[in-house]
Design an enzyme around this catalytic site. Structure first.
Site, PDB file in Angstrom:
ATOM      1  N   ASP A 105      43.591  46.054  50.080  1.00  0.00           N
ATOM      2  CA  ASP A 105      42.295  46.722  49.893  1.00  0.00           C
ATOM      3  C   ASP A 105      41.243  45.989  50.723  1.00  0.00           C
ATOM      4  OD1 ASP A 105      40.831  48.369  47.142  1.00  0.00           O
ATOM      5  OD2 ASP A 105      39.685  47.431  48.749  1.00  0.00           O
TER       6      ASP A 105
ATOM      7  N   ASP B 174      40.636  52.823  52.823  1.00  0.00           N
ATOM      8  CA  ASP B 174      40.639  51.356  52.858  1.00  0.00           C
ATOM      9  C   ASP B 174      41.690  50.698  51.984  1.00  0.00           C
ATOM     10  OD1 ASP B 174      39.541  51.186  50.213  1.00  0.00           O
ATOM     11  OD2 ASP B 174      38.460  49.379  50.811  1.00  0.00           O
ATOM     12  N   GLU B 175      42.577  51.498  51.387  1.00  0.00           N
ATOM     13  CA  GLU B 175      43.580  50.823  50.549  1.00  0.00           C
ATOM     14  C   GLU B 175      44.919  51.537  50.594  1.00  0.00           C
ATOM     15  OE1 GLU B 175      43.129  51.043  46.014  1.00  0.00           O
ATOM     16  OE2 GLU B 175      41.477  52.293  46.719  1.00  0.00           O
TER      17      GLU B 175
HETATM   18  N1  DCP Z   1      33.372  54.628  48.384  1.00  0.00           N
HETATM   19  C1  DCP Z   1      32.451  55.657  48.227  1.00  0.00           C
HETATM   20  N2  DCP Z   1      31.974  55.952  46.972  1.00  0.00           N
HETATM   21  C2  DCP Z   1      32.403  55.245  45.890  1.00  0.00           C
HETATM   22  C3  DCP Z   1      33.328  54.205  46.051  1.00  0.00           C
HETATM   23  C4  DCP Z   1      33.801  53.915  47.325  1.00  0.00           C
HETATM   24  O1  DCP Z   1      32.068  56.309  49.198  1.00  0.00           O
HETATM   25  N3  DCP Z   1      31.932  55.557  44.677  1.00  0.00           N
HETATM   26  C5  DCP Z   1      33.818  54.283  49.757  1.00  0.00           C
HETATM   27  C6  DCP Z   1      32.987  53.155  50.310  1.00  0.00           C
HETATM   28  C7  DCP Z   1      33.869  51.948  50.217  1.00  0.00           C
HETATM   29  C8  DCP Z   1      35.262  52.549  50.348  1.00  0.00           C
HETATM   30  O2  DCP Z   1      35.159  53.838  49.763  1.00  0.00           O
HETATM   31  O3  DCP Z   1      33.578  51.003  51.238  1.00  0.00           O
HETATM   32  C9  DCP Z   1      36.328  51.724  49.661  1.00  0.00           C
HETATM   33  O4  DCP Z   1      36.117  51.670  48.266  1.00  0.00           O
HETATM   34  P1  DCP Z   1      36.414  50.384  47.403  1.00  0.00           P
HETATM   35  O5  DCP Z   1      36.373  50.813  45.978  1.00  0.00           O
HETATM   36  O6  DCP Z   1      37.641  49.699  47.888  1.00  0.00           O
HETATM   37  O7  DCP Z   1      35.142  49.463  47.635  1.00  0.00           O
HETATM   38  P2  DCP Z   1      34.799  48.487  48.822  1.00  0.00           P
HETATM   39  O8  DCP Z   1      35.901  48.386  49.811  1.00  0.00           O
HETATM   40  O9  DCP Z   1      33.485  48.912  49.382  1.00  0.00           O
HETATM   41  O10 DCP Z   1      34.570  47.110  48.094  1.00  0.00           O
HETATM   42  P3  DCP Z   1      35.672  46.097  47.503  1.00  0.00           P
HETATM   43  O11 DCP Z   1      35.500  44.850  48.287  1.00  0.00           O
HETATM   44  O12 DCP Z   1      35.289  45.916  46.064  1.00  0.00           O
HETATM   45  O13 DCP Z   1      37.013  46.735  47.680  1.00  0.00           O
HETATM   46 MG    MG Z   2      37.880  48.035  49.198  1.00  0.00          MG
END
Ligand code: DCP
Ligand code: MG
Length: 351
Positions: A9, A103-104
């Site tokens: 992730d 991203d995952e």
């Molecule tokens: N995303 C979005 N709306 C949300 C959650 C996520 O558009 N409610 C998008 C933006 C994030 C991406 O999806 O960058 C990946 O989601 P993650 O939940 O993996 O969150 P992040 O990668 O941003 O942070 P983390 O470091 O906690 O994984």
């Molecule tokens: Mg993420």
């Protein structure tokens, strides 16, 4: 057989890409999303998280929590391109990939051969590749199943990894708060906690029957999960029909010797990649050349093996079409049939 699953992730994905591409955004609390008063945030960087800012939060609320917050609009196309590159890195280590979002992804590396099959080292290398090639950080969870791998990848975020070995499963799950279990949202967690269920240890001490009135059809799997059990296989998006590897040269190539050398290198890489596809039956191989005017040509034919000599013959054929143009890219491809290999004959490469 004990499986080895990795969950990768990316860290604050959209925000990390924006920080990478714009130095001015690197040392400020940053969020990606609409900046209008009624818009919500997609995500934010770790600096902003210290203020309590988080994904899906209205921008207005985020600005109250963190007045210096910089909010930039998202660039989906860029995130999609990065995601493709990340997936190409995964493919170096396994063909069994289940992407969950841009991203995952889950990776099943049970049969991967790199690092003597060490999933821990494969996860580390994947994170190092992502860092070196894309200038972004990722976190990973390594475990015997998807459920545990997914939870583990969150344990040492950002830029960390957590390994749950088969011996540690019970201990790892025991103290796990139920709200960390995918599928248990805040409302269900609240309902469970009212009945005295806070951690997996509480679920273990109960029964499927007593969970049914609270979580309905999720009862049986919740009970299993509380022991760290999850038999779900990866849902790969499609069975791979081919394996391709290519390289764009820093300087265009003009002579056959240079091209043959490049094919040698690519062939070695292809063999390494093929290690993870031992159960597949090869039925085709081919070469692709891209010329300096960006047109391309391919030569392909049936083949039951990954055959270096045949690639060289194909190279000559393709080069005859160059009309003195230089070559900017060479790619090698193997095609797979839908059959599964009955034995290990795939290993006997014809050289
Ligand atoms: N995303 C979005 N709306 C949300 C959650 C996520 O558009 N409610 C998008 C933006 C994030 C991406 O999806 O960058 C990946 O989601 P993650 O939940 O993996 O969150 P992040 O990668 O941003 O942070 P983390 O470091 O906690 O994984
Ligand atoms: Mg993420």
């Amino acid at each position: 057989m004990q499986r080895k699953i990795i969950h990768v992730d990316m860290d604050c994905f959209y925000a990390a890409v924006e920080m990478r591409d714009n130095a001015e955004l690197r040392n400020v609390p940053l969020a990606v999303g609409g900046a209008g008063p009624r818009s919500v945030l997609c995500t934010c960087n770790y600096q902003a998280r210290k203020f309590g800012v988080k994904a899906a939060m209205p921008a207005s609320k985020a600005m109250k929590l963190c007045p210096e917050l910089v909010i930039v609009p998202g660039r989906m196309q860029v995130y999609q391109q990065v995601s493709i590159k990340i997936r190409e890195i995964f493919q170096r280590y396994t063909a069994l990939i289940e992407p969950l979002s841009l991203d995952e992804a889950f990776l099943d590396v049970t049969h991967s051969t790199q690092f003597n099959g060490s999933a821990t080292l494969i996860a580390k290398q994947i994170r190092d590749d992502i860092c070196a090639e894309l200038d972004l950080t990722a976190s990973a969870g390594v475990a015997p199943n998807k459920f545990l791998a997914k939870i583990a990848s969150d344990e040492n975020k950002p830029n960390g990894q957590c390994v749950v070995t088969p011996d540690n499963v019970s201990k790892f799950v025991e103290s796990l708060p139920l709200k960390k279990i995918p599928g248990i949202g805040p409302k269900t967690a609240e309902k469970l906690s009212k009945q005295g269920f806070i951690s997996c240890a509480d679920i273990r001490a109960s029964s499927v029957g007593s969970l049914l009135p609270i979580v309905g059809k999720f009862a049986a799997s919740l009970y299993q999960r509380s022991f760290g059990i999850d038999h779900r296989a990866l849902e790969t998006d499609r069975i791979r029909k081919s394996l391709a590897i290519e390289t764009t040269f820093a300087f265009d190539l003009s002579c056959i010797d240079e091209c043959e050398e490049a094919v040698d290198d690519l062939y070695k890489k292809l063999l390494r990649r093929l290690d993870n596809h031992q159960h597949r039956v090869i039925n085709k191989q081919g070469i692709k050349l891209k010329f300096n005017d960006f047109t391309q040509t391919t030569v392909e034919q049936q083949s039951a093996y990954c055959n270096e000599k045949l690639f060289k013959t194909q190279l000559l054929k393709a080069m005859l079409r160059s009309n003195t143009r230089d070559i900017r890219l060479i790619g090698l491809t193997l095609g797979f049939s839908d059959d599964k290999a009955k034995d290990n004959t795939q290993l006997s490469f014809a050289l």
